[in-house]
Design an enzyme around this catalytic site. Structure first.
Site, mmCIF file in Angstrom:
data_model
loop_
_atom_site.group_PDB
_atom_site.id
_atom_site.type_symbol
_atom_site.label_atom_id
_atom_site.label_comp_id
_atom_site.label_asym_id
_atom_site.label_seq_id
_atom_site.Cartn_x
_atom_site.Cartn_y
_atom_site.Cartn_z
ATOM 1 C CB CYS A 71 25.778 -17.389 -29.174
ATOM 2 S SG CYS A 71 27.685 -16.820 -28.923
ATOM 3 C CB THR A 73 31.181 -18.203 -28.661
ATOM 4 O OG1 THR A 73 31.914 -17.575 -29.974
ATOM 5 C CG2 THR A 73 32.106 -18.183 -27.487
ATOM 6 C CB CYS A 178 30.567 -16.112 -35.594
ATOM 7 S SG CYS A 178 29.972 -14.870 -34.728
#
Length: 262
Positions: A71, A73, A178
């Site tokens: 991930c 983020t 992403c």
């Protein structure tokens, strides 16, 4: 060998499939957040870190040899906290946007990412370090990760089209910043292709993080190894089935062929 992967949702499928291709004999643990916590892109850094730690600890309880933070983020906001909590007992491998390889052929380059990652000091630092010599456009993609998470075809088309409209027509490479985006890579490629120009190169992170996880535990690729039949799916820390939406993607179908641990 056991490799764990964590994400807010099904974005981890691309890296998990990459691990499966390199080491089909590896047992896999897929740990993600509860549905109401997904996706992490619009959340605050504090929220992301708290939930990432919960998801990581659930995976660590299965005693893997390495943990891939699949991930972007979570890697942007939470990697130091995850490493402080789990290393050196459990190697933690973050996911970095593939900016460095994207500029190898020159520019211009576009980076598609969640609003949280777009413009972040972390991403700007990577651009400054690796892409100072080329034109780079940061493209926020609101709603795309959520649409991919739900396998919502209409929403995916809408979000991809909106991001493509913000992407300069002359870009030669697009960084998929992403992990969810890698599941719809060919749709992104089609959306940014311009008549009369070669196809745009797409740069994801799945293959690189899978290879790095093997290096961290001192293992090499063995693509012809006897496949493992062990797949543990954790959602909100509890054993679960592979989400139905995961089976909408080739990577999910590959993993879905294995009976999950119960």
């Amino acid at each position: 060998m056991k490799i764990a992967l964590m994400d807010s949702g099904i974005g981890l499928l691309a890296a998990a499939a990459a691990v499966r291709r390199l080491r089909p004999d590896a047992d896999l643990v897929l740990s993600s957040d509860a549905p109401e916590g997904t996706p992490w892109g619009p959340r605050t850094p504090e929220y992301v870190t708290d939930h990432a730690l919960d998801v990581a600890r659930a995976a660590a309880a299965h005693r893997p040899d390495a943990l891939i933070v699949a991930c972007n983020t979570a890697s942007v906001h939470s990697l130091p906290a995850l490493r402080a909590a789990l290393e050196p007992t459990l190697p933690v491998i973050g996911t970095v946007p593939a900016i460095k390889p994207s500029v190898a052929g020159g520019g211009p380059v576009a980076i598609w990412a969640t609003p949280a990652t777009t413009g972040s000091p972390y991403q700007r630092g990577l651009i400054e370090e690796f892409a100072r010599s080329v034109d780079v456009t940061e493209v926020p993609c609101p709603g795309l990760a959520d649409a991919v998470q739900n396998a919502d075809e209409t929403a995916i088309d809408r979000a991809v089209a909106a991001a493509a409209a913000l992407t300069p027509r002359d870009v030669r490479a697009v960084v998929l910043g992403c992990t969810h985006y890698e599941l719809v890579a060919e749709r992104i490629r089609a959306a940014v292709r311009q008549p009369g120009l070669p196809p745009v190169a797409l740069h994801g992170s799945a293959d690189a993080v899978a290879a790095q996880a093997l290096r961290r535990i001192g293992a090499g690729p063995a693509p012809s190894a006897e496949p493992s039949t062990s797949l543990a799916v954790l959602i909100g820390g509890r054993l679960a089935e592979l989400p139905k939406a995961a089976l909408a993607y080739a990577e999910g179908q590959l993993l879905g062929a294995v009976s999950p641990v119960r």
